[in-house]
Design a protein around this motif. Structure first.
Motif, PDB file in Angstrom:
ATOM      1  N   UNK A  85      59.178  58.824 -27.631  1.00 60.61           N
ATOM      2  CA  UNK A  85      59.847  57.586 -27.217  1.00 60.61           C
ATOM      3  C   UNK A  85      58.917  56.802 -26.297  1.00 60.61           C
ATOM      4  N   UNK A  86      58.734  55.517 -26.589  1.00 59.86           N
ATOM      5  CA  UNK A  86      57.994  54.615 -25.699  1.00 59.86           C
ATOM      6  C   UNK A  86      58.934  53.476 -25.316  1.00 59.86           C
ATOM      7  N   UNK A  87      59.079  53.246 -24.021  1.00 59.81           N
ATOM      8  CA  UNK A  87      59.943  52.183 -23.537  1.00 59.81           C
ATOM      9  C   UNK A  87      59.155  51.238 -22.631  1.00 59.81           C
ATOM     10  N   UNK A  88      59.450  49.940 -22.732  1.00 60.45           N
ATOM     11  CA  UNK A  88      58.868  48.948 -21.827  1.00 60.45           C
ATOM     12  C   UNK A  88      59.788  48.861 -20.614  1.00 60.45           C
ATOM     13  N   UNK A  89      59.465  49.625 -19.581  1.00 63.00           N
ATOM     14  CA  UNK A  89      60.347  49.692 -18.419  1.00 63.00           C
ATOM     15  C   UNK A  89      59.596  50.347 -17.271  1.00 63.00           C
ATOM     16  N   UNK A  90      60.121  50.213 -16.066  1.00 63.95           N
ATOM     17  CA  UNK A  90      59.579  50.927 -14.927  1.00 63.95           C
ATOM     18  C   UNK A  90      59.795  52.414 -15.105  1.00 63.95           C
ATOM     19  N   UNK A  91      58.923  53.214 -14.518  1.00 63.23           N
ATOM     20  CA  UNK A  91      58.961  54.658 -14.765  1.00 63.23           C
ATOM     21  C   UNK A  91      60.316  55.265 -14.411  1.00 63.23           C
ATOM     22  N   UNK A  92      60.728  55.127 -13.172  1.00 68.63           N
ATOM     23  CA  UNK A  92      61.988  55.751 -12.759  1.00 68.63           C
ATOM     24  C   UNK A  92      63.187  55.091 -13.425  1.00 68.63           C
ATOM     25  N   UNK A  93      63.201  53.744 -13.437  1.00 67.85           N
ATOM     26  CA  UNK A  93      64.335  53.038 -14.019  1.00 67.85           C
ATOM     27  C   UNK A  93      64.496  53.375 -15.494  1.00 67.85           C
ATOM     28  N   UNK A  94      63.371  53.427 -16.209  1.00 67.64           N
ATOM     29  CA  UNK A  94      63.428  53.722 -17.632  1.00 67.64           C
ATOM     30  C   UNK A  94      63.919  55.120 -17.926  1.00 67.64           C
ATOM     31  N   UNK A  95      63.436  56.089 -17.164  1.00 68.57           N
ATOM     32  CA  UNK A  95      63.885  57.475 -17.334  1.00 68.57           C
ATOM     33  C   UNK A  95      65.384  57.574 -17.060  1.00 68.57           C
ATOM     34  N   UNK A  96      65.820  56.959 -15.973  1.00 69.86           N
ATOM     35  CA  UNK A  96      67.225  56.990 -15.588  1.00 69.86           C
ATOM     36  C   UNK A  96      68.105  56.348 -16.656  1.00 69.86           C
ATOM     37  N   UNK A  97      67.663  55.208 -17.195  1.00 71.90           N
ATOM     38  CA  UNK A  97      68.435  54.529 -18.242  1.00 71.90           C
ATOM     39  C   UNK A  97      68.524  55.374 -19.503  1.00 71.90           C
ATOM     40  N   UNK A  98      67.419  56.032 -19.846  1.00 71.31           N
ATOM     41  CA  UNK A  98      67.424  56.866 -21.049  1.00 71.31           C
ATOM     42  C   UNK A  98      68.393  58.034 -20.888  1.00 71.31           C
TER      43      UNK A  98
END
Length: 274
Positions: A85-98
């Motif tokens: 999975x590759x997401x365009x997001x901030x590291x912590x925010x993206x992990x948390x959202x996932x």
């Protein structure tokens, strides 16, 4: 333990987490989700909404996807179901959202820790995930050639609010058939007599189908130091504990034992949010 999430920034610390994740996945038949958060400079974030740098953004994304595929082909991951999975997001925010939108049973993260002014001001993405994740987080601090967890130290005050996450500790302990060592750290500010401490733990474990375990009281000047020293004394392979997930001013003034341990421990640390 069906799904293991492993965030990677392609560093050696993330690689060490992936190697541990592979060992756990093979032992338990789990799927690994490798996730990379593509943090873009401010001008590129603007580009997403209509500027001219979108091709450059897609180039970075394609390169990240290629790197994940190369990781997937490493020999130690053979036989494991891998999702990239590759997401365009901030590291912590993206992990948390996932995590919020996809059920995960375990998160494994590599960390080099931090100290001094960096620890106070910027912290680390690993610490932020430890603080907020509802999913257990296993933090790997050093390369582990063989993740063979024979001794787990679980440090706690054994209060009632620990009971729900404690069942997850027992589940993890059962997976590795480890020796479980319960410890209560007594400091000058939180002193309990041996009789009182044993009563608290006896009442606590009575609600569980307990494996063979030991319980000890360890006296120390502060809790963090007590946990680290006790874990070294008992040759622990893993330190497990619960975190309250404090945020804001409460976190700033009181600190977090879990985050301090993530920073300063050399052994793997497994955290469960209350």
């Amino acid at each position: 333990m069906k799904k293991i999430l492993i965030p990677t920034d392609f560093s050696k610390y993330a690689d060490e987490a992936i190697e541990v994740g592979a060992q756990i996945a093979k032992k338990n038949g789990s799927e690994i989700i490798l996730i990379h958060m593509l943090e873009l400079p401010g001008q590129m974030n603007d580009a997403i909404t209509g500027a001219t740098s979108i091709p450059e953004v897609m180039l970075f994304k394609r390169k990240a996807e290629e790197t994940l595929k190369s990781i997937k082909n490493r020999p130690y991951l053979n036989g494991i179901k891998i999702t990239e999975v590759v997401r365009l997001d901030g590291a912590y925010q993206g992990i948390n959202n996932y995590i919020k939108h996809n059920h995960m049973d375990l998160i494994i993260m590599g960390s080099h820790g931090s100290a001094g002014i960096n620890e106070i001001i910027i912290g680390s993405n690993t610490e932020k995930v430890v603080r907020q994740s509802e999913t257990p987080v296993l933090v790997i601090k050093n390369k582990v050639n063989e993740f063979n967890v024979q001794n787990i130290v679980f440090a706690s005050d054994f209060s009632k609010d620990i009971k729900k996450p404690f069942q997850k500790v027992l589940d993890f302990n059962k997976l590795f058939e480890s020796k479980l060592k319960l410890v209560m750290i007594c400091t000058p500010n939180s002193f309990k007599s041996t009789t009182a401490a044993r009563k608290i733990v006896s009442d606590f474990v009575s609600d569980f189908d307990m494996p063979e375990y030991t319980f000890e009281i360890h006296n120390e000047s502060n809790i963090e130091k007590g946990i680290l020293n006790y874990a070294d004394e008992k040759n622990a392979d893993l330190i497990a504990l619960c975190t309250h997930g404090r945020t804001g001013l409460s976190h700033f003034f009181t600190g977090s034992i879990s985050e301090d341990l993530v920073n300063h421990a050399t052994k793997p640390v497994l955290t469960f949010k209350i």
